[in-house]
Scaffold this active site. Sequence first.
Site, mmCIF file in Angstrom:
data_model
loop_
_atom_site.group_PDB
_atom_site.id
_atom_site.type_symbol
_atom_site.label_atom_id
_atom_site.label_comp_id
_atom_site.label_asym_id
_atom_site.label_seq_id
_atom_site.Cartn_x
_atom_site.Cartn_y
_atom_site.Cartn_z
ATOM 1 N N ASP A 63 -20.085 139.864 65.841
ATOM 2 C CA ASP A 63 -19.802 140.232 67.228
ATOM 3 C C ASP A 63 -20.735 139.399 68.104
ATOM 4 O O ASP A 63 -21.949 139.606 68.100
ATOM 5 C CB ASP A 63 -20.070 141.726 67.437
ATOM 6 N N SER A 142 -13.414 126.850 80.934
ATOM 7 C CA SER A 142 -12.037 127.057 81.393
ATOM 8 C C SER A 142 -11.830 126.325 82.707
ATOM 9 O O SER A 142 -12.796 126.103 83.466
ATOM 10 C CB SER A 142 -11.795 128.550 81.618
ATOM 11 N N TYR A 155 -14.376 136.442 84.852
ATOM 12 C CA TYR A 155 -14.084 135.425 83.832
ATOM 13 C C TYR A 155 -14.581 134.056 84.307
ATOM 14 O O TYR A 155 -15.244 133.325 83.569
ATOM 15 C CB TYR A 155 -12.572 135.388 83.587
ATOM 16 N N LYS A 159 -17.487 131.366 82.733
ATOM 17 C CA LYS A 159 -17.148 130.018 82.285
ATOM 18 C C LYS A 159 -17.937 128.956 83.060
ATOM 19 O O LYS A 159 -18.289 127.904 82.513
ATOM 20 C CB LYS A 159 -15.638 129.780 82.412
HETATM 21 N N1 NAD Z 1 -5.686 130.473 76.347
HETATM 22 C C1 NAD Z 1 -6.051 129.923 77.496
HETATM 23 O O1 NAD Z 1 -5.220 129.721 78.410
HETATM 24 C C2 NAD Z 1 -7.482 129.510 77.718
HETATM 25 C C3 NAD Z 1 -7.756 128.728 78.853
HETATM 26 C C4 NAD Z 1 -9.071 128.331 79.105
HETATM 27 C C5 NAD Z 1 -10.084 128.731 78.248
HETATM 28 N N2 NAD Z 1 -9.794 129.499 77.154
HETATM 29 C C6 NAD Z 1 -10.930 129.887 76.321
HETATM 30 O O2 NAD Z 1 -10.757 129.393 75.005
HETATM 31 C C7 NAD Z 1 -11.384 130.282 74.060
HETATM 32 C C8 NAD Z 1 -10.363 130.674 72.999
HETATM 33 O O3 NAD Z 1 -9.312 131.351 73.670
HETATM 34 P P1 NAD Z 1 -7.884 131.666 73.000
HETATM 35 O O4 NAD Z 1 -6.879 131.460 74.056
HETATM 36 O O5 NAD Z 1 -7.779 131.002 71.692
HETATM 37 O O6 NAD Z 1 -8.044 133.259 72.846
HETATM 38 P P2 NAD Z 1 -7.653 134.241 71.635
HETATM 39 O O7 NAD Z 1 -7.701 135.608 72.234
HETATM 40 O O8 NAD Z 1 -6.410 133.800 70.984
HETATM 41 O O9 NAD Z 1 -8.875 134.046 70.618
HETATM 42 C C9 NAD Z 1 -10.157 134.487 70.923
HETATM 43 C C10 NAD Z 1 -10.868 134.843 69.625
HETATM 44 O O10 NAD Z 1 -12.185 135.320 69.962
HETATM 45 C C11 NAD Z 1 -12.462 136.440 69.132
HETATM 46 N N3 NAD Z 1 -13.462 137.313 69.757
HETATM 47 C C12 NAD Z 1 -13.313 138.068 70.881
HETATM 48 N N4 NAD Z 1 -14.425 138.781 71.108
HETATM 49 C C13 NAD Z 1 -15.291 138.477 70.111
HETATM 50 C C14 NAD Z 1 -16.611 138.896 69.809
HETATM 51 N N5 NAD Z 1 -17.243 139.825 70.565
HETATM 52 N N6 NAD Z 1 -17.244 138.363 68.733
HETATM 53 C C15 NAD Z 1 -16.597 137.458 67.943
HETATM 54 N N7 NAD Z 1 -15.343 137.022 68.175
HETATM 55 C C16 NAD Z 1 -14.699 137.531 69.263
HETATM 56 C C17 NAD Z 1 -11.110 137.156 69.004
HETATM 57 O O11 NAD Z 1 -11.087 138.072 67.912
HETATM 58 C C18 NAD Z 1 -10.167 135.980 68.854
HETATM 59 O O12 NAD Z 1 -10.000 135.632 67.494
HETATM 60 C C19 NAD Z 1 -11.885 131.476 74.881
HETATM 61 O O13 NAD Z 1 -13.265 131.330 75.126
HETATM 62 C C20 NAD Z 1 -11.088 131.377 76.168
HETATM 63 O O14 NAD Z 1 -11.779 131.971 77.252
HETATM 64 C C21 NAD Z 1 -8.524 129.890 76.873
#
Ligand code: NAD
Length: 260
Positions: A63, A142, A155, A159
Amino acid sequence: MIGEFSLAGKRAVIVGAASGIGRATAHLFVEAGATLLLADINGDALAGLAAELGGDMATAVIDVASRSSVEALGIQAGSLGPVDIWVNLAGVVAAPAPITQVTEDVLDRLIAINLKGVFWGCAAAARIMERQGSGSIINASSAGADVPAEGISVYALTKAAVNMITRTLATEVGPSGVRVNSIAPGFIDTPMVTYRFRRPDGSIDTDARAALFASRAETAALRRIGEPRDIALTILYLASDASAFVTGQVLRPNGGSVMP
Ligand SMILES: NC(=O)c1ccc[n+]([C@@H]2O[C@H](COP(=O)([O-])OP(=O)(O)OC[C@H]3O[C@@H](n4cnc5c(N)ncnc54)[C@H](O)[C@@H]3O)[C@@H](O)[C@H]2O)c1
């Protein structure tokens, strides 16, 4: 593959590996020849990914909101051998709300996971890599860090902080040969964005999904939203020796939706 882009012989830690961008990155890193330690809070999804990837995949259920949990991952990673790459991708979003309506619980939760999780992940990785005199750390920022948008203050601030953690650490560990960069994706089709078109009963509203994806595609120069592999490829570049002269930067794989 051109040699500099290969990860053959490199060991990588991927935090937040079990879903979305992390999952795609794990697949791509295996294709590129890396040995992985996969970490996530979701043990079942992590086990599923490890089975999917095959081989002897090291995993850790952690976590990132707990400093000791992240530090334990650092100790586990260091005990397995050198750590060439550490990717901090674990992150969460909250339901959109104006600043006047944000609760302290939401503020604390996103800071704990998105900001402090990356901060302690960076510290754990940097301790190992400074000793080695080499390594690449990649943090998930992000597009929201660059451009204000209504309802996503918490959020976005986490970031923006990730970008400053990245730049500061890059100045601190650069002289030891360690690189630190952020990726700032645009809108990517992952489980993270499904909260925007889920009905109260949890099912997906496919019309709302299609409308949201179309409107997001419309705002991007390339007229499409991103796939997890688009971002994994950017991460591969930053992880590999192809980016040997790149540090302290924010790379923006966003299809041209934001050009700060
Ligand atoms: N999807 C988008 O549009 C987008 C855009 C910009 C940035 N991001 C960033 O990219 C990263 C990945 O995002 P994603 O879209 O793959 O999201 P996702 O929700 O598919 O994956 C996120 C992962 O983080 C894990 N996680 C969450 N809380 C946790 C914790 N406390 N400890 C350990 N693991 C934890 C989840 O279990 C999950 O496997 C994130 O940081 C997100 O903010 C995503």
